[in-house]
Every structure is written in C-alpha cells, then in structure tokens.
Motif scaffolding. Structure first.
Motif, PDB file in Angstrom:
ATOM      1  N   ALA A 108      -5.013  -2.701 -10.159  1.00 11.45           N
ATOM      2  CA  ALA A 108      -5.499  -1.436  -9.606  1.00 11.45           C
ATOM      3  C   ALA A 108      -4.373  -0.413  -9.545  1.00 11.45           C
ATOM      4  N   TYR A 109      -3.207  -0.845  -9.106  1.00 12.38           N
ATOM      5  CA  TYR A 109      -2.082   0.086  -8.983  1.00 12.38           C
ATOM      6  C   TYR A 109      -1.703   0.685 -10.331  1.00 12.38           C
ATOM      7  N   LEU A 110      -1.590  -0.147 -11.350  1.00  6.81           N
ATOM      8  CA  LEU A 110      -1.188   0.331 -12.669  1.00  6.81           C
ATOM      9  C   LEU A 110      -2.257   1.212 -13.311  1.00  6.81           C
ATOM     10  N   LEU A 111      -3.512   0.991 -12.970  1.00  4.20           N
ATOM     11  CA  LEU A 111      -4.587   1.817 -13.512  1.00  4.20           C
ATOM     12  C   LEU A 111      -4.617   3.201 -12.873  1.00  4.20           C
ATOM     13  N   TYR A 112      -4.531   3.269 -11.557  1.00  2.00           N
ATOM     14  CA  TYR A 112      -4.829   4.517 -10.843  1.00  2.00           C
ATOM     15  C   TYR A 112      -3.619   5.418 -10.626  1.00  2.00           C
ATOM     16  N   ARG A 113      -2.415   4.948 -10.895  1.00  2.00           N
ATOM     17  CA  ARG A 113      -1.242   5.731 -10.508  1.00  2.00           C
ATOM     18  C   ARG A 113      -1.140   7.065 -11.256  1.00  2.00           C
ATOM     19  N   LYS A 114      -1.642   7.158 -12.465  1.00  2.00           N
ATOM     20  CA  LYS A 114      -1.656   8.444 -13.189  1.00  2.00           C
ATOM     21  C   LYS A 114      -3.030   8.661 -13.815  1.00  2.00           C
ATOM     22  N   TYR A 115      -4.037   8.289 -13.073  1.00  2.00           N
ATOM     23  CA  TYR A 115      -5.389   8.226 -13.617  1.00  2.00           C
ATOM     24  C   TYR A 115      -6.154   9.516 -13.311  1.00  2.00           C
ATOM     25  N   SER A 116      -6.941   9.966 -14.280  1.00  2.00           N
ATOM     26  CA  SER A 116      -7.875  11.069 -14.068  1.00  2.00           C
ATOM     27  C   SER A 116      -9.137  10.768 -14.860  1.00  2.00           C
ATOM     28  N   PHE A 117     -10.181  11.537 -14.605  1.00  2.00           N
ATOM     29  CA  PHE A 117     -11.456  11.309 -15.287  1.00  2.00           C
ATOM     30  C   PHE A 117     -11.312  11.443 -16.808  1.00  2.00           C
ATOM     31  N   LEU A 118     -10.386  12.294 -17.248  1.00  2.00           N
ATOM     32  CA  LEU A 118     -10.194  12.501 -18.681  1.00  2.00           C
ATOM     33  C   LEU A 118      -9.589  11.282 -19.367  1.00  2.00           C
ATOM     34  N   PHE A 141       6.514   6.163  -3.188  1.00  2.00           N
ATOM     35  CA  PHE A 141       6.902   5.289  -2.077  1.00  2.00           C
ATOM     36  C   PHE A 141       7.005   3.837  -2.541  1.00  2.00           C
ATOM     37  N   VAL A 142       6.013   3.397  -3.332  1.00  2.00           N
ATOM     38  CA  VAL A 142       5.986   2.018  -3.804  1.00  2.00           C
ATOM     39  C   VAL A 142       7.092   1.766  -4.825  1.00  2.00           C
ATOM     40  N   GLN A 143       7.227   2.662  -5.798  1.00  2.00           N
ATOM     41  CA  GLN A 143       8.221   2.453  -6.851  1.00  2.00           C
ATOM     42  C   GLN A 143       9.650   2.465  -6.313  1.00  2.00           C
ATOM     43  N   GLU A 144       9.909   3.310  -5.338  1.00  2.00           N
ATOM     44  CA  GLU A 144      11.245   3.377  -4.749  1.00  2.00           C
ATOM     45  C   GLU A 144      11.458   2.307  -3.686  1.00  2.00           C
ATOM     46  N   GLU A 145      10.408   1.549  -3.407  1.00  4.39           N
ATOM     47  CA  GLU A 145      10.481   0.416  -2.472  1.00  4.39           C
ATOM     48  C   GLU A 145      11.052   0.829  -1.122  1.00  4.39           C
ATOM     49  N   ARG A 146      10.520   1.909  -0.607  1.00  2.92           N
ATOM     50  CA  ARG A 146      11.007   2.408   0.685  1.00  2.92           C
ATOM     51  C   ARG A 146      10.618   1.492   1.837  1.00  2.92           C
ATOM     52  N   TYR A 147       9.670   0.598   1.590  1.00  7.08           N
ATOM     53  CA  TYR A 147       9.235  -0.340   2.620  1.00  7.08           C
ATOM     54  C   TYR A 147      10.228  -1.481   2.811  1.00  7.08           C
ATOM     55  N   ARG A 148      11.261  -1.547   1.968  1.00  6.49           N
ATOM     56  CA  ARG A 148      12.205  -2.667   2.043  1.00  6.49           C
ATOM     57  C   ARG A 148      13.244  -2.435   3.141  1.00  6.49           C
TER      58      ARG A 148
END
Length: 239
Positions: free
Chosen positions: A73-83, A215-222
């Motif tokens: 889901a993450y890899l699909l929606y991160r730059k996803y649009s209807f087009l 936020f996820v890619q930079e792993e700010r939750y670490r």
C-alpha cells in the motif's frame, strides 16, 4: 505535502526486509511441525531447538504478511493519482495477474483437477484456489482495482485518520458478530475473515504514504522511546 523520490537506502531496506520475510513465509509453508512430527518429538536438544525455531518462523511468517500488505500500500499510494491508474494496472497485469494465472494452471495440472467444469476452473484460477499461498496476490489485485476510491477517501487527512482507527476494530467485530451471517461455507469464511484481518494494516500503509511519506522515509520515528516500545511489542507477539 512534497513527494520526494524513494530514498535509495530506504528502498534497499524494504528489499532486504522483503527477502528475509519471504524466506520466513516459505519456511512456514513447509509445515515442518506437521510433516515431521513423528521425527522431531523425542525431546532431544536439537528436536526442541528446531521446534522453537519453527515457532519463531511461524510468528515471523504472520508478521511478513502484515509487512507485505503495509509496504504494498505504501509503495502504491506515495506518489499516486487517478491519472496513474491505467499504467499501474498494466504493470500489475504483467507482474501479478499473469504469474497468478500461470502458477494456478501448473497447480491445476499437478493436482489433476481436470474434472472441474470450465466456469469452476476459471473461478479457481482467478481466486488462486489451486495455489493457495498466492491468496495474497489476489487480495492485492482486488485492493488495487479499488484504489481510486481509497485514494479519494484517504486524501482527507482527518477523515482518513479516523477511518483508519475505526478499521482496527473491524476484524474483531467481523469475527464476533458478522461473519456467520454472511456465509456458512467454512472455506469461504476463512478467506473472508483473512481478508478483513489485513485491511487495517493495508490502509495504514495507504494513510502513511499519502500524508507522511517524508516522515516515513526519513525515519523520524526512530527515537529511543518508540524503538524500545516497538521491540517490546514485537517480542510479546513472538512469545
């Protein structure tokens, strides 16, 4: 929010996790506890060790399925649009649907299920009834076909957040109150229950991709506290 290209190091981490957890999934489906129960139940050191290892891999296998739903889901929606839908549909047809058909045809031949009628055979192939472990691919394809609707719903940060929290109660609600009123076939019940079970983690990946990609890619939750809590939760689930 700005949508950066997928960080190379972060992408490698996803690949490594996917490889490790894929191996765990394979080990789970080898079913060593069941197939070799008469061999590995003498209580010796290696018997006990390998049984514990099998239990660990079984736990990791369950974790792996959640990770695959989350990352898909993450890899699909991160730059996803209807087009993007037509192009992503074409790619999934080639990389997911065609292999799904081929593996199920091979399993159909292997299991000698030639007595099934044409429509029944077609349904079993599309639903991966001949190759059970590929149920995950079927679920991912169906969720993708509905992705324009999910994108529209989760685009609103607050609506998506509230909905995601509510969905985490859905599996328990479904298994407790709803499942017996929908279908009575045990096999269909298992498939339906399993589908509902992984929806919350899939939509978590959807929500994070749309609103917290950086936020996820930079792993700010670490940070120390979240890491310690996460490790404790993981250990508890494995135990």
């Amino acid at each position: 929010m700005r949508k950066q290209s997928l960080d190379h190091a972060f992408s490698n981490k996803i690949t490594i996790f996917s490889l490790f957890l894929s191996i765990s999934i394979v080990c789970v489906h080898l079913n060593p506890t069941w197939d070799f129960e008469t061999i590995t139940n003498n209580g010796g050191f290696f018997d006990v060790t390998f049984n514990y290892l099998n239990d660990l891999l079984t736990s990791l296998g369950s974790l792996a399925v959640s990770f695959f739903f989350l990352s898909s889901a993450y890899l699909l929606y991160r730059k996803y649009s209807f087009l993007h839908f037509p192009e992503k549909l074409r790619r999934r047809f080639l990389t997911l649907f065609i292999p799904l058909l081929l593996w199920n045809i091979l399993c159909l031949i292997y299991k000698l299920r030639f007595e099934d009628g044409f429509l029944e055979t077609l349904k079993n192939i599309v639903l991966s009834n001949y190759d059970g472990p590929l149920w995950f691919v079927v679920q991912i394809l169906v969720l993708f076909l509905l992705s324009p609707l999910f994108l529209w719903v989760f685009k609103n940060k607050w609506v998506g957040g509230v909905l995601m929290v509510i969905l985490y109660f859905l599996p328990q609600l479904f298994d407790t109150f709803l499942v017996r009123h929908i279908v009575e076939n045990e096999q269909q019940l298992a498939v339906l229950s399993r589908t509902i079970y992984y929806l919350p983690i899939y939509f978590t990946g959807t929500y994070l991709a749309i609103h917290f990609d950086d936020f996820v890619q930079e792993e700010r939750y670490r940070k120390n506290f979240p890491v310690v809590i996460s490790v404790l939760v993981l250990v508890l689930t494995l135990l």
